[in-house]
Design an enzyme around this catalytic site. Sequence first.
Site, short mmCIF file in Angstrom:
data_model
loop_
_atom_site.label_atom_id
_atom_site.label_comp_id
_atom_site.label_asym_id
_atom_site.label_seq_id
_atom_site.Cartn_x
_atom_site.Cartn_y
_atom_site.Cartn_z
N ARG A 1 3.21 35.95 10.28
CA ARG A 1 3.44 36.26 11.69
C ARG A 1 3.10 37.71 11.97
O ARG A 1 2.80 38.48 11.08
CB ARG A 1 4.92 36.00 12.05
N CYS B 1 1.66 25.15 22.34
CA CYS B 1 0.70 26.05 21.70
C CYS B 1 0.86 26.02 20.18
O CYS B 1 -0.02 26.48 19.45
CB CYS B 1 0.84 27.46 22.24
N LYS C 1 -5.82 30.58 24.57
CA LYS C 1 -5.13 29.80 23.54
C LYS C 1 -3.61 29.80 23.73
O LYS C 1 -2.94 28.85 23.35
CB LYS C 1 -5.48 30.45 22.20
N ASP C 2 -3.08 30.86 24.28
CA ASP C 2 -1.63 31.02 24.40
C ASP C 2 -1.10 30.67 25.79
O ASP C 2 0.09 30.81 26.05
CB ASP C 2 -1.23 32.46 24.06
N ARG D 1 -2.30 23.94 13.05
CA ARG D 1 -3.68 23.47 13.15
C ARG D 1 -4.51 23.95 11.95
O ARG D 1 -5.21 23.17 11.31
CB ARG D 1 -4.31 24.02 14.45
N ARG D 2 -4.38 25.22 11.62
CA ARG D 2 -5.12 25.74 10.46
C ARG D 2 -4.57 25.12 9.18
O ARG D 2 -5.33 24.77 8.27
CB ARG D 2 -5.03 27.27 10.40
N ARG E 1 -0.79 41.49 10.38
CA ARG E 1 -1.25 40.44 9.45
C ARG E 1 -2.21 41.02 8.42
O ARG E 1 -2.15 40.67 7.24
CB ARG E 1 -1.92 39.32 10.23
N1 PBG Z 1 -1.90 33.03 18.35
C1 PBG Z 1 -2.10 34.42 18.61
C2 PBG Z 1 -3.48 34.68 19.10
N2 PBG Z 1 -3.82 34.42 20.36
C3 PBG Z 1 -5.15 34.71 20.51
C4 PBG Z 1 -5.62 35.17 19.30
C5 PBG Z 1 -6.99 35.58 19.00
C6 PBG Z 1 -7.93 35.80 20.14
C7 PBG Z 1 -8.36 34.59 20.88
O1 PBG Z 1 -8.28 33.45 20.40
O2 PBG Z 1 -8.84 34.78 22.01
C8 PBG Z 1 -4.56 35.19 18.40
C9 PBG Z 1 -4.57 35.64 17.00
C10 PBG Z 1 -5.08 34.63 16.01
O3 PBG Z 1 -4.98 33.41 16.21
O4 PBG Z 1 -5.56 35.06 14.96
#
Ligand code: PBG
Length: 310
Positions: free
Chosen positions: A149, A242, A83-84, A131-132, A155
């Site tokens: 954050r 991202c 995702k990142d 997105r959320r 969190r």
């Molecule tokens: N943005 C940060 C991030 N990058 C990956 C994850 C979770 C693990 C994943 O998606 O593999 C998270 C935390 C979240 O969104 O709660």
Amino acid sequence: MARKEIRIATRKSPLAMWQAEFVKAELEKAHPGLEVILLPMSTKGDIILDTPLAKVGGKGLFVKELEVAMLEGRADIAVHSMKDVPVDFPEGLGLTTICEREDPRDAFVSNNYKTLDELPQGAIVGTSSLRRQCQLRELRPDLKIHDLRGNVNTRLRKLDDGEYDAIILAAAGLKRLEFDHRITSFIESEQSLPANGQGAVGIEARLDDAELLELLSVLEHQETRARVIAERAMNTHLEGGCQVPIGAYAELEGDQLWLRGLVGKPDGSVLLRNEVRGNKADAEKLGIELAEMLLSAGAGEILKEVYGEA
Ligand SMILES: NCc1[nH]cc(CCC(=O)O)c1CC(=O)O
């Protein structure tokens, strides 16, 4: 086998460390005699924790330092949450391996309410993801969305401190860190389409190191790759970074790949959705096709507005 050692550049957050430890364990199990060493380092994204990410700007906030370590020969690979991972890699580096996906869903976490639907009018929900946010606002325009954050542990602490009625996190991160019991309910993809790559771990490495790539191949997961490649292609073609109000989620039905995509205004007033189906061998093409469909429905204007504000 000549090679005795692989060095992993990793962020220091508990989730990043878990993922690096996972890759280390798998590699050492598959290749007896190989030693895998973790090199934890701080990234710019870890340091700037008080500013909303969309405003900090700059793609790859969490990966630059790791890439520099690889380019300078101090590290061999970096382990990322897919995702990142930015779309572009520096010359000589690339995404070599995509590991099997964990739960891709978002999780609803609350100490007082069981589901999103149960939240009272005007409840405060913590998330920093556009997105959320756009999907939540569409479902529940009455909710107050507050920034959230920090790493997963931070969190959860902020929720427990009473700053929010509920928070939304990726289920995968919670499960990896053994916070399964904190997941109050899962948010299905119909309610909140996950981010591209959510729940999958990827490995970035130097592309010229054939021996290294061969060692990494034991971690490769073909099904996850097809899904994540389709999702990333959609995101890339939309020129999404991202931190964008974009959801992309692919599932396999045999050899067929079903890709759903979404682009929304952060206030939830407009959400563009569409989907495509096709052969999984055409994953990238399907992602581009879906991006084109969203662009012709007006996604470009929405995204331009978001970047303009950042
Ligand atoms: N943005 C940060 C991030 N990058 C990956 C994850 C979770 C693990 C994943 O998606 O593999 C998270 C935390 C979240 O969104 O709660």
